[in-house]
Scaffold this motif. Structure first.
Motif, PDB file in Angstrom:
ATOM      1  N   THR A 188       0.819  -1.214   0.000  1.00  0.00           N
ATOM      2  CA  THR A 188       0.000   0.000   0.000  1.00  0.00           C
ATOM      3  C   THR A 188       0.851   1.262   0.000  1.00  0.00           C
ATOM      4  OG1 THR A 188      -0.123   0.135   2.423  1.00  0.00           O
ATOM      5  CG2 THR A 188      -1.791  -1.213   1.300  1.00  0.00           C
ATOM      6  N   GLY A 189       2.133   1.118   0.360  1.00  0.00           N
ATOM      7  CA  GLY A 189       3.006   2.286   0.428  1.00  0.00           C
ATOM      8  C   GLY A 189       2.863   3.082   1.708  1.00  0.00           C
ATOM      9  N   ARG A 190       2.047   2.637   2.640  1.00  0.00           N
ATOM     10  CA  ARG A 190       1.817   3.376   3.890  1.00  0.00           C
ATOM     11  C   ARG A 190       2.922   3.149   4.909  1.00  0.00           C
ATOM     12  NH1 ARG A 190      -3.635   1.024   5.776  1.00  0.00           N
ATOM     13  NH2 ARG A 190      -3.152   2.308   7.625  1.00  0.00           N
ATOM     14  N   PHE A 191       3.738   2.126   4.699  1.00  0.00           N
ATOM     15  CA  PHE A 191       4.733   1.764   5.712  1.00  0.00           C
ATOM     16  C   PHE A 191       6.122   1.639   5.078  1.00  0.00           C
ATOM     17  CE2 PHE A 191       0.642  -0.390   6.504  1.00  0.00           C
ATOM     18  CZ  PHE A 191       0.233   0.291   7.649  1.00  0.00           C
ATOM     19  N   PRO A 192       6.685   2.719   4.524  1.00  0.00           N
ATOM     20  CA  PRO A 192       7.965   2.621   3.813  1.00  0.00           C
ATOM     21  C   PRO A 192       9.138   2.219   4.707  1.00  0.00           C
ATOM     22  CG  PRO A 192       7.300   4.917   4.084  1.00  0.00           C
ATOM     23  CD  PRO A 192       6.130   4.076   4.472  1.00  0.00           C
ATOM     24  N   ALA A 193       9.183   2.730   5.931  1.00  0.00           N
ATOM     25  CA  ALA A 193      10.284   2.370   6.826  1.00  0.00           C
ATOM     26  C   ALA A 193      10.205   0.894   7.205  1.00  0.00           C
ATOM     27  CB  ALA A 193      10.261   3.246   8.076  1.00  0.00           C
ATOM     28  N   LEU A 194       8.998   0.415   7.448  1.00  0.00           N
ATOM     29  CA  LEU A 194       8.810  -0.996   7.780  1.00  0.00           C
ATOM     30  C   LEU A 194       9.159  -1.876   6.582  1.00  0.00           C
ATOM     31  CD1 LEU A 194       7.904  -3.229   9.677  1.00  0.00           C
ATOM     32  CD2 LEU A 194       5.536  -2.774   8.987  1.00  0.00           C
ATOM     33  N   ALA A 195       8.775  -1.446   5.387  1.00  0.00           N
ATOM     34  CA  ALA A 195       9.094  -2.213   4.184  1.00  0.00           C
ATOM     35  C   ALA A 195      10.603  -2.348   4.016  1.00  0.00           C
ATOM     36  CB  ALA A 195       8.485  -1.544   2.959  1.00  0.00           C
ATOM     37  N   LYS A 196      11.330  -1.275   4.281  1.00  0.00           N
ATOM     38  CA  LYS A 196      12.791  -1.333   4.177  1.00  0.00           C
ATOM     39  C   LYS A 196      13.355  -2.335   5.171  1.00  0.00           C
ATOM     40  CE  LYS A 196      16.899   1.614   4.163  1.00  0.00           C
ATOM     41  NZ  LYS A 196      17.409   3.002   4.307  1.00  0.00           N
ATOM     42  N   ALA A 197      12.807  -2.340   6.383  1.00  0.00           N
ATOM     43  CA  ALA A 197      13.284  -3.281   7.400  1.00  0.00           C
ATOM     44  C   ALA A 197      12.994  -4.712   6.988  1.00  0.00           C
ATOM     45  CB  ALA A 197      12.633  -2.965   8.748  1.00  0.00           C
ATOM     46  N   VAL A 198      11.795  -4.955   6.429  1.00  0.00           N
ATOM     47  CA  VAL A 198      11.411  -6.311   6.046  1.00  0.00           C
ATOM     48  C   VAL A 198      12.235  -6.824   4.878  1.00  0.00           C
ATOM     49  CG1 VAL A 198       9.540  -7.704   5.072  1.00  0.00           C
ATOM     50  CG2 VAL A 198       9.079  -6.129   6.967  1.00  0.00           C
ATOM     51  N   TYR A 199      12.419  -5.979   3.854  1.00  0.00           N
ATOM     52  CA  TYR A 199      13.055  -6.444   2.631  1.00  0.00           C
ATOM     53  C   TYR A 199      14.582  -6.323   2.644  1.00  0.00           C
ATOM     54  CZ  TYR A 199       8.337  -6.575   0.734  1.00  0.00           C
ATOM     55  OH  TYR A 199       7.011  -6.857   0.513  1.00  0.00           O
ATOM     56  N   ASP A 200      15.106  -5.356   3.392  1.00  0.00           N
ATOM     57  CA  ASP A 200      16.558  -5.113   3.368  1.00  0.00           C
ATOM     58  C   ASP A 200      17.260  -5.521   4.653  1.00  0.00           C
ATOM     59  OD1 ASP A 200      16.087  -4.023   0.884  1.00  0.00           O
ATOM     60  OD2 ASP A 200      16.067  -1.946   1.600  1.00  0.00           O
ATOM     61  N   GLY A 201      16.516  -5.693   5.733  1.00  0.00           N
ATOM     62  CA  GLY A 201      17.138  -6.022   7.013  1.00  0.00           C
ATOM     63  C   GLY A 201      17.646  -7.454   7.060  1.00  0.00           C
ATOM     64  N   THR A 202      18.635  -7.686   7.905  1.00  0.00           N
ATOM     65  CA  THR A 202      19.212  -9.021   8.087  1.00  0.00           C
ATOM     66  C   THR A 202      18.522  -9.722   9.249  1.00  0.00           C
ATOM     67  OG1 THR A 202      21.361  -8.277   7.275  1.00  0.00           O
ATOM     68  CG2 THR A 202      21.333 -10.314   8.556  1.00  0.00           C
ATOM     69  N   ASP A 203      18.049 -10.908   9.020  1.00  0.00           N
ATOM     70  CA  ASP A 203      17.398 -11.687  10.065  1.00  0.00           C
ATOM     71  C   ASP A 203      18.468 -12.404  10.882  1.00  0.00           C
ATOM     72  OD1 ASP A 203      15.354 -12.770  11.568  1.00  0.00           O
ATOM     73  OD2 ASP A 203      15.085 -14.493  10.246  1.00  0.00           O
ATOM     74  N   VAL A 204      18.460 -12.246  12.196  1.00  0.00           N
ATOM     75  CA  VAL A 204      19.457 -12.883  13.052  1.00  0.00           C
ATOM     76  C   VAL A 204      18.739 -13.730  14.090  1.00  0.00           C
ATOM     77  CG1 VAL A 204      21.157 -11.053  12.720  1.00  0.00           C
ATOM     78  CG2 VAL A 204      19.546 -10.899  14.635  1.00  0.00           C
TER      79      VAL A 204
END
Length: 228
Positions: A188-204
């Motif tokens: 939806t584009g309403r959560f750009p910061a969250l999208a960056k975390a989901v798609y670009d963040g490293t899962d540890v």
């Protein structure tokens, strides 16, 4: 008079002492959590009448205090760490390891100070490692900050482990199950910061997350201690 100051009654037909009572309570808690612990159930495990236990322990809260102090014996470092940073790191890791062995401990961390002999020994070892570095108020705040971090991190990890058991879904399985919903919401584009975390963040994993967070907190404490 605290439970540690109150003398134990003389033995009767079924030999009892606080050590056996606490061991039985810990075994019950390890099997079924704190909700599985009652004076009646502890007495049944020891083949004793419930009223017998009141000669040794007045309330369930006293029993919890004794259980926590017994686990603090596992947390107490085997030898004094070389410096304050190592002392706080050892405290954090040994507390986490104890909580992973005894998950119920996570429910009791962060309460009023532990006044049993093992709890006091852990506190003494921790404060001794920072003794003389700065004023006592700064030392106390440093210990409180590190303790607040690892208490919260441990509780989160234990909560996730319990959720995995309750749902039968691992973290990865849970993410897959909720993936379509999250993907639709992010689109939806309403959560750009969250999208960056989901798609670009490293899962540890939990251990790496714990270690990284602990390093950052210790770095902050070190910066504060370095100030004049």
């Amino acid at each position: 008079m605290t439970v540690w100051d109150r003398p134990e009654p003389a033995n009767r037909p079924v030999p009892l002492d606080r050590e056996r009572i606490v061991a039985a309570a810990i075994a019950l808690a390890d099997e079924g959590g704190l909700e599985a612990v009652s004076l009646r159930k502890v007495a049944a495990r020891l083949n004793a009448g419930p009223m017998r236990l009141y000669g040794y322990i007045s309330t369930k809260e006293e029993l919890f205090d004794l259980m926590v102090d017994e686990v603090y014996a596992e947390i107490l470092p085997e030898e004094q760490p070389g410096d304050w940073r190592e002392a706080l790191r050892v405290l954090a890791h040994r507390t986490r390891q104890a909580a992973l062995r005894h998950e119920w401990l996570a429910d009791l961390l962060g309460r009023r100070p532990a006044l049993g002999p093992n709890g006091l020994a852990v506190t003494e070892a921790t404060l001794a490692a920072l003794d003389g570095l700065t004023d006592i108020d700064t030392v106390m705040r440093a210990v409180e900050i590190v303790s607040a971090y690892f208490t919260g991190a441990i509780r989160r990890e234990i909560t996730n482990l319990r959720a995995e058991r309750a749902t039968g879904l691992s973290k990865r399985d849970w993410q897959r199950a909720h993936g379509p919903h999250v993907t639709r919401m992010l689109a939806t584009g309403r959560f750009p910061a969250l999208a960056k975390a989901v798609y670009d963040g490293t899962d540890v994993d939990a251990e790496e997350s714990f270690e990284t967070g602990l390093d950052w907190v210790l770095d902050a404490v070190a910066a504060k201690l370095a100030q004049p």
